[in-house]
Scaffold this active site. Structure first.
Site, mmCIF file in Angstrom:
data_model
loop_
_atom_site.group_PDB
_atom_site.id
_atom_site.type_symbol
_atom_site.label_atom_id
_atom_site.label_comp_id
_atom_site.label_asym_id
_atom_site.label_seq_id
_atom_site.Cartn_x
_atom_site.Cartn_y
_atom_site.Cartn_z
ATOM 1 N N ASP A 1 43.566 39.624 41.929
ATOM 2 C CA ASP A 1 42.143 39.719 42.601
ATOM 3 C C ASP A 1 41.242 39.640 41.576
ATOM 4 O OD1 ASP A 1 43.512 40.548 44.911
ATOM 5 O OD2 ASP A 1 42.544 42.263 45.322
ATOM 6 N N HIS B 1 45.360 42.506 39.089
ATOM 7 C CA HIS B 1 43.757 41.723 38.868
ATOM 8 C C HIS B 1 43.925 40.711 37.647
ATOM 9 C CE1 HIS B 1 43.408 45.241 41.221
ATOM 10 N NE2 HIS B 1 42.298 44.813 41.735
HETATM 11 NI NI NI Z 1 38.449 43.655 44.157
#
Ligand code: NI
Length: 386
Positions: A211, A350
């Site tokens: 992400d 992430h």
């Molecule tokens: Ni996010």
């Protein structure tokens, strides 16, 4: 004295009731006629009744016969002395103001009453307590909000029933503010959100997801994935992707999927449907189309789910949160994967945000552990089709 006590009883009847309903009945023409007939009968048929002159008078709407020269004070003295204003009632019937109802009434033939005045034949005497006064009542229609019900578990979010508010009517006293009755006009319809997992038929499939990119660690993630020859899914921010279209193209060329994580990473539950859709569609435009929305912070509700669905997006969350953004430690990231991964898992990491070097370092170890435990890696769309 017989006739006198008969008169007293009749006079008592004239004061018998304070209630508006009964007073109304007393005024009914039929009853007046009946009372007149009864009085006339007693006058002609009862022997003692002949001996003295009598007057027919109307007291509080009831016709009675009284001896000639009977005074107002004799028939209505006590009531005259005690007559008082009625009470004010709230809409529940509770007395809220003694003496704040209708005023007491007293009149003889429409004129002020004098206790010493004799009641002549045909006199109309009114002496009574004031009636009750009910406060004003107003009616208001109020919306009843719907609730959101969640069914099932898993990373894929679908709205299976839209919520619809209901309505109810409330009656409120204008003076007391009391609420007397609530009628539900229409019951609200709950929104139903179903969360489901990816079916995994025989194969132990999992999807790695990244992400918040693209960013300066995206290349490291791509290199680590390429080293292990595994696919992943990138939920990118449109605001980041706009200046890195070459990176988006590179991610896709490597066989990965690029999906939607909004334009600016807002909390979507605080936005209007239009604003949510703008976040989704701007991003989709930059990345060449998308089907899945990962709501920032995993925050969503029925309205977010419906707004996304209206522009062709399903919400996809995750089942394994590696907490890489928090621990920034490859050992801890691997430990979370080991602890929580099951067949059909969607693993959250992430590549954007802050320092993701430990995420990059964890990738080969995570992939090795997954392979060693019989898992195969795939993308989100393929996992959901499986
Ligand atoms: Ni996010």
């Amino acid at each position: 004295m017989w006739h006198y006590s008969a008169m007293e009883r009749t006079v008592e009847q004239a004061f018998a009731s304070d209630s508006p309903a009964e007073r109304g009945l007393g005024r009914a023409p039929g009853l007046v006629v009946a009372a007149l007939l009864l009085a006339a009968l007693s006058f002609f048929l009862l022997p003692t009744a002949h001996s003295t002159s009598r007057s027919f008078v109307q007291i509080n709407g009831v016709v009675v016969s009284v001896l000639e020269d009977t005074t107002v004070g004799q028939v209505a003295g006590d009531t005259l002395a005690l007559a008082r204003a009625g009470s004010a009632l709230d809409l529940t019937g509770d007395v809220v103001g003694i003496g704040r109802g209708a005023a007491a009434e007293s009149a003889l033939n429409g004129e002020p009453v004098d206790k010493a005045t004799a009641l002549s034949d045909g006199a109309v005497l009114v002496v009574r307590h004031g009636g009750q006064r009910l406060e004003g009542i107003s009616r208001k229609t109020q919306q009843v909000p719907f609730e959101t019900v969640f069914e099932g578990k898993g990373a894929v979010v679908s709205l299976v029933q839209e919520g619809a508010p209901g309505s109810r009517e409330i009656f409120r006293g204008d003076e007391s503010g009391k609420q007397a009755a609530v009628f539900t006009v229409a019951a609200p319809q709950n929104a139903v959100i179903r969360r489901s997992g990816a079916a995994s038929k025989g194969q132990k499939l999992v999807a790695l997801t990244f992400d918040d990119g693209p960013g300066k660690y995206t290349q490291g993630v791509l290199d680590a994935l390429a080293d292990k020859n595994v696919p992943a899914t990138f939920f990118v921010l449109g605001g980041n992707a706009a200046g890195s279209k070459d990176v988006i193209a590179q991610i896709k060329a490597a066989g990965h999927e690029v999906e939607n994580h909004t334009w600016s990473h807002p909390i979507l539950t605080g936005l209007s449907a239009e604003a949510i859709q703008r976040e989704i569609q701007r991003t989709s435009g930059v990345i060449g189309g998308s089907r899945f929305l990962r709501p920032p912070y995993g925050t969503y509700n029925a309205a977010v789910t419906a707004a996304a669905a209206a522009v062709g997006h399903r919400l996809v969350l995750w089942t394994v949160d590696t907490l890489d953004w928090k621990t920034r430690n490859a050992d801890a990231i691997l430990a979370e994967v080991k602890r929580s991964t099951k067949a059909g898992a969607i693993i959250l990491m992430h590549d954007g945000g802050a320092d993701r070097s430990q995420t990059v370092a964890a990738i080969p170890r995570v992939v090795d552990w997954l392979f060693a435990n019989g898992y195969s890696l795939t993308t989100v769309s393929k996992l959901l089709q499986s």
